[in-house]
Design an enzyme around this catalytic site. Sequence first.
Site, PDB file in Angstrom:
ATOM      1  N   GLY A  12       0.810  -1.209   0.000  1.00 56.15           N
ATOM      2  CA  GLY A  12       0.000   0.000   0.000  1.00 56.15           C
ATOM      3  C   GLY A  12       0.843   1.258   0.000  1.00 56.15           C
ATOM      4  O   GLY A  12       1.698   1.470  -0.864  1.00 56.15           O
ATOM      5  N   SER A 170      -3.840  11.632  10.829  1.00 54.05           N
ATOM      6  CA  SER A 170      -5.120  11.405  10.161  1.00 54.05           C
ATOM      7  C   SER A 170      -6.019  12.620  10.322  1.00 54.05           C
ATOM      8  O   SER A 170      -5.914  13.365  11.315  1.00 54.05           O
ATOM      9  CB  SER A 170      -5.811  10.167  10.755  1.00 54.05           C
ATOM     10  OG  SER A 170      -7.123  10.027  10.243  1.00 54.05           O
ATOM     11  N   TYR A 192      -8.345   4.785  17.802  1.00 55.98           N
ATOM     12  CA  TYR A 192      -7.601   5.207  16.605  1.00 55.98           C
ATOM     13  C   TYR A 192      -7.531   6.731  16.543  1.00 55.98           C
ATOM     14  O   TYR A 192      -6.452   7.318  16.362  1.00 55.98           O
ATOM     15  CB  TYR A 192      -8.265   4.648  15.353  1.00 55.98           C
ATOM     16  CG  TYR A 192      -7.545   4.997  14.070  1.00 55.98           C
ATOM     17  CD1 TYR A 192      -6.422   4.273  13.672  1.00 55.98           C
ATOM     18  CD2 TYR A 192      -7.970   6.049  13.269  1.00 55.98           C
ATOM     19  CE1 TYR A 192      -5.749   4.594  12.494  1.00 55.98           C
ATOM     20  CE2 TYR A 192      -7.314   6.376  12.093  1.00 55.98           C
ATOM     21  CZ  TYR A 192      -6.202   5.644  11.713  1.00 55.98           C
ATOM     22  OH  TYR A 192      -5.540   5.970  10.553  1.00 55.98           O
TER      23      TYR A 192
END
Length: 331
Positions: A12, A170, A192
């Site tokens: 990835g 993120s 997360y």
Amino acid sequence: LIIFCVWIVLSGVGLALCKRLLKENDELHLCLACRNMSKAEAVQAALLASYPNAEVSTVQVDIGAMHSVFRAAKELKQRFQRLDYVYLNAGIMPRPQLSVKAFFSSLFSRKAIHVFSTAEGLLTQCESVTADGLQETFETNVFGHFILLQELETLLCHSDSPSQIIWTSSRNAKKSNFSLEDFQHSKGQEPYSSSKYAIDLLSLALNRKFNQRGLYSCVMCPGTMMTNLTYTILPPFMWTLFLPFIWLFRFFAHAFTLTPFNGTEAMVWLFHQKPESLDPFIKYLSATTGFGSNYITTQKMDLDEETAEKFYQSLLDLGRHFRATIQKTDN
């Protein structure tokens, strides 16, 4: 230049970044740190076959296990005298659960674009405790990297030229999901998001501590991609059903990078910047337009230096405990 990359599985984003960096400069030395050595060695062989002028080495590390982190750091200090760039990308989202109620309520709300760009409020996770007695998301996404950086301090701080740490954070990082009193997020359902906000805090603290010694830290977000991580949220056939809507959303929200190549845009861009010119309060985001063009955008992070410093000190205290335990075991 020696570039050290930490991944869980080298596929990835990890593989895409290696290819993009070597395409721009095939004389780089890449050191790939990965849990699965057979996959790392296969990638190493493939990269050397395509870029024979490059140096590509590997080191085994399970970033979610303290004994492995200390062992890998010791090996790296024996093999290298310096590291110029460190990409910290290893991360997990254990057993994610999609809130169907939140999904449909967001679908028809004014915040639909924002929610689907960040997954804010859509995902919960149910995690376990590691063999080290830590929450698995915290240890893998945050603490393992922190200990590794501490152990590699002598390779990262050098006066002749700056070194740069590039964290994969993120858009899902949210202040409300993080607490100094429970920084492992043992009592919450969004570890997360908490871990990614913790990364943002840690990056800020590292800049305060180490900029004068030539070490700089920054955070980026690769956007929403179709990778092994996203495929754990929904079955592949569900993603196939949603894909037309995702392509449509890209005309309104450019966080849907979709491919690992697109997701590495900010990583490659940061490689070309002078680290001392970057703002420690800014997150650098990979973005892709509805027509597939990649570009970089930025986001001001909701951080304060006092919280960052307290969190850093908490990690130092926890690190001392494990360092003493490892040394006692070795003796």
